[in-house]
Scaffold this motif. Sequence first.
Motif, PDB file in Angstrom:
ATOM      1  N   PHE A 194       5.093  10.807   1.429  1.00  0.00           N
ATOM      2  CA  PHE A 194       6.514  10.917   1.136  1.00  0.00           C
ATOM      3  C   PHE A 194       7.142   9.570   1.449  1.00  0.00           C
ATOM      4  O   PHE A 194       7.158   9.140   2.601  1.00  0.00           O
ATOM      5  CB  PHE A 194       7.150  12.025   1.987  1.00  0.00           C
ATOM      6  N   VAL A 195       7.591   8.891   0.404  1.00  0.00           N
ATOM      7  CA  VAL A 195       8.237   7.600   0.598  1.00  0.00           C
ATOM      8  C   VAL A 195       9.703   7.885   0.871  1.00  0.00           C
ATOM      9  O   VAL A 195      10.455   8.302  -0.007  1.00  0.00           O
ATOM     10  CB  VAL A 195       8.057   6.683  -0.629  1.00  0.00           C
ATOM     11  N   ALA A 196      10.101   7.672   2.112  1.00  0.00           N
ATOM     12  CA  ALA A 196      11.442   8.028   2.546  1.00  0.00           C
ATOM     13  C   ALA A 196      12.472   6.969   2.188  1.00  0.00           C
ATOM     14  O   ALA A 196      13.623   7.302   1.913  1.00  0.00           O
ATOM     15  CB  ALA A 196      11.462   8.265   4.048  1.00  0.00           C
ATOM     16  N   ARG A 241      -1.154  -2.748   3.154  1.00  0.00           N
ATOM     17  CA  ARG A 241      -0.076  -3.744   3.056  1.00  0.00           C
ATOM     18  C   ARG A 241       1.123  -3.139   2.331  1.00  0.00           C
ATOM     19  O   ARG A 241       0.971  -2.451   1.335  1.00  0.00           O
ATOM     20  CB  ARG A 241      -0.536  -4.972   2.276  1.00  0.00           C
ATOM     21  N   GLY A 242       2.294  -3.417   2.878  1.00  0.00           N
ATOM     22  CA  GLY A 242       3.523  -2.965   2.236  1.00  0.00           C
ATOM     23  C   GLY A 242       4.146  -1.741   2.879  1.00  0.00           C
ATOM     24  O   GLY A 242       5.224  -1.322   2.503  1.00  0.00           O
ATOM     25  N   VAL A 243       3.464  -1.157   3.847  1.00  0.00           N
ATOM     26  CA  VAL A 243       3.986   0.030   4.539  1.00  0.00           C
ATOM     27  C   VAL A 243       4.576  -0.437   5.863  1.00  0.00           C
ATOM     28  O   VAL A 243       3.942  -1.160   6.619  1.00  0.00           O
ATOM     29  CB  VAL A 243       2.863   1.061   4.777  1.00  0.00           C
ATOM     30  N   LYS A 244       5.817  -0.012   6.130  1.00  0.00           N
ATOM     31  CA  LYS A 244       6.498  -0.506   7.328  1.00  0.00           C
ATOM     32  C   LYS A 244       6.593   0.526   8.443  1.00  0.00           C
ATOM     33  O   LYS A 244       6.113   0.305   9.529  1.00  0.00           O
ATOM     34  CB  LYS A 244       7.910  -0.989   6.956  1.00  0.00           C
ATOM     35  N   ARG A 286       4.986  10.296   6.134  1.00  0.00           N
ATOM     36  CA  ARG A 286       6.336   9.884   5.744  1.00  0.00           C
ATOM     37  C   ARG A 286       6.402   8.397   6.012  1.00  0.00           C
ATOM     38  O   ARG A 286       6.135   7.946   7.130  1.00  0.00           O
ATOM     39  CB  ARG A 286       7.367  10.627   6.588  1.00  0.00           C
ATOM     40  N   ALA A 287       6.732   7.620   4.983  1.00  0.00           N
ATOM     41  CA  ALA A 287       6.655   6.169   5.125  1.00  0.00           C
ATOM     42  C   ALA A 287       7.887   5.478   4.561  1.00  0.00           C
ATOM     43  O   ALA A 287       8.564   5.992   3.673  1.00  0.00           O
ATOM     44  CB  ALA A 287       5.411   5.643   4.420  1.00  0.00           C
ATOM     45  N   VAL A 288       8.124   4.304   5.091  1.00  0.00           N
ATOM     46  CA  VAL A 288       9.107   3.372   4.556  1.00  0.00           C
ATOM     47  C   VAL A 288       8.290   2.194   4.029  1.00  0.00           C
ATOM     48  O   VAL A 288       7.423   1.670   4.738  1.00  0.00           O
ATOM     49  CB  VAL A 288      10.096   2.912   5.643  1.00  0.00           C
ATOM     50  N   VAL A 289       8.542   1.805   2.786  1.00  0.00           N
ATOM     51  CA  VAL A 289       7.754   0.736   2.174  1.00  0.00           C
ATOM     52  C   VAL A 289       8.627  -0.501   2.018  1.00  0.00           C
ATOM     53  O   VAL A 289       9.855  -0.450   2.119  1.00  0.00           O
ATOM     54  CB  VAL A 289       7.165   1.182   0.815  1.00  0.00           C
ATOM     55  N   ASP A 290       7.967  -1.623   1.727  1.00  0.00           N
ATOM     56  CA  ASP A 290       8.693  -2.890   1.666  1.00  0.00           C
ATOM     57  C   ASP A 290       9.398  -3.126   0.335  1.00  0.00           C
ATOM     58  O   ASP A 290      10.243  -3.990   0.237  1.00  0.00           O
ATOM     59  CB  ASP A 290       7.772  -4.056   2.008  1.00  0.00           C
ATOM     60  N   GLY A 291       9.040  -2.415  -0.702  1.00  0.00           N
ATOM     61  CA  GLY A 291       9.692  -2.587  -1.999  1.00  0.00           C
ATOM     62  C   GLY A 291       9.133  -3.719  -2.821  1.00  0.00           C
ATOM     63  O   GLY A 291       9.606  -3.987  -3.921  1.00  0.00           O
ATOM     64  N   GLU A 292       8.136  -4.374  -2.328  1.00  0.00           N
ATOM     65  CA  GLU A 292       7.515  -5.492  -3.039  1.00  0.00           C
ATOM     66  C   GLU A 292       6.286  -5.039  -3.827  1.00  0.00           C
ATOM     67  O   GLU A 292       5.880  -5.706  -4.762  1.00  0.00           O
ATOM     68  CB  GLU A 292       7.102  -6.592  -2.052  1.00  0.00           C
ATOM     69  N   SER A 293       5.699  -3.922  -3.433  1.00  0.00           N
ATOM     70  CA  SER A 293       4.467  -3.435  -4.064  1.00  0.00           C
ATOM     71  C   SER A 293       4.759  -2.164  -4.842  1.00  0.00           C
ATOM     72  O   SER A 293       5.746  -1.469  -4.590  1.00  0.00           O
ATOM     73  CB  SER A 293       3.414  -3.142  -3.005  1.00  0.00           C
ATOM     74  N   SER A 294       3.869  -1.826  -5.741  1.00  0.00           N
ATOM     75  CA  SER A 294       3.995  -0.607  -6.535  1.00  0.00           C
ATOM     76  C   SER A 294       3.853   0.612  -5.618  1.00  0.00           C
ATOM     77  O   SER A 294       2.865   0.740  -4.884  1.00  0.00           O
ATOM     78  CB  SER A 294       2.904  -0.593  -7.609  1.00  0.00           C
TER      79      SER A 294
END
Length: 185
Positions: free
Chosen positions: A170-172, A111-114, A132-140
Motif C-alpha cells: 500500500f503506497v500511502a 531503492r526508492g522506499v522511504k 505500507r510505504a512512502v516512496v520517493d516519487g522518482e521510480s515507477s
Amino acid sequence: MIKVLDRLLLFLYTLIIGISVVFFLTASFGWVPIETSGNFVRNLYYEGSTAYPAIAIGLFVLLVTCRFFYVSVRRGRGQVPSIDQRTDFGDIRISLETVENLALKSAGRVRGVKDMKAKVSVSDAGLDIVIRAVVDGESSIPELSEDMQRSVKNHIEEITGIPVAGVSVFVANVMQSQAFKSRVE
C-alpha cells in the motif's frame, strides 16, 4: 489434559454452586420449614455423617475457587501472537513481530522506499503481509511494489521457512523532493 480437567472442575463447581443457590432460595422463600433447616444445622454440628461430606464439599469448592482465580490472573504463554512449527528436534515459535521486522528489513533494501510499516497475519495458505510505504516519487510505483513483494516474500520464506501466501503493498504517499533552486546574483 489440563484444559479437560479445568472443564470438569468448572462443571462440578457450577453444579455445586447451582444446588447451593437453589437450596438458599427455597429457604429464603420459606418453602423449607424452619425445623428442617434447624435439624440440618444441628446435624452439621453433631453428626459426622452430615458434617464430613459438607466439609469435603466446602474444601473442594475452596480449592476449585483458588484454581480458577489462579487461571484467571496468570499470564498465559499464548499472549504473544506467534507462528508455531514442529521439527524433528522440537518446537519453534516465531513471533509475528519478528516476521514484521524481517519484512521491513527486506523491503527497506529496495531503492526508492522511504518510510514503511508492516502488518503480518496468518492464514491457512501461509503468511499474509501488508507493507505500507512512502516512496520517493522518482521510480515507477508498480516496479517498486513488485520489487518489494518479491524481496519480502523471498526473504521471509528463506529466513523463517514459512510459506508466504501474499505480500500486499500500500503506497500511502510520495515524499516531496527537496529541490533547492540556486539563485544567481
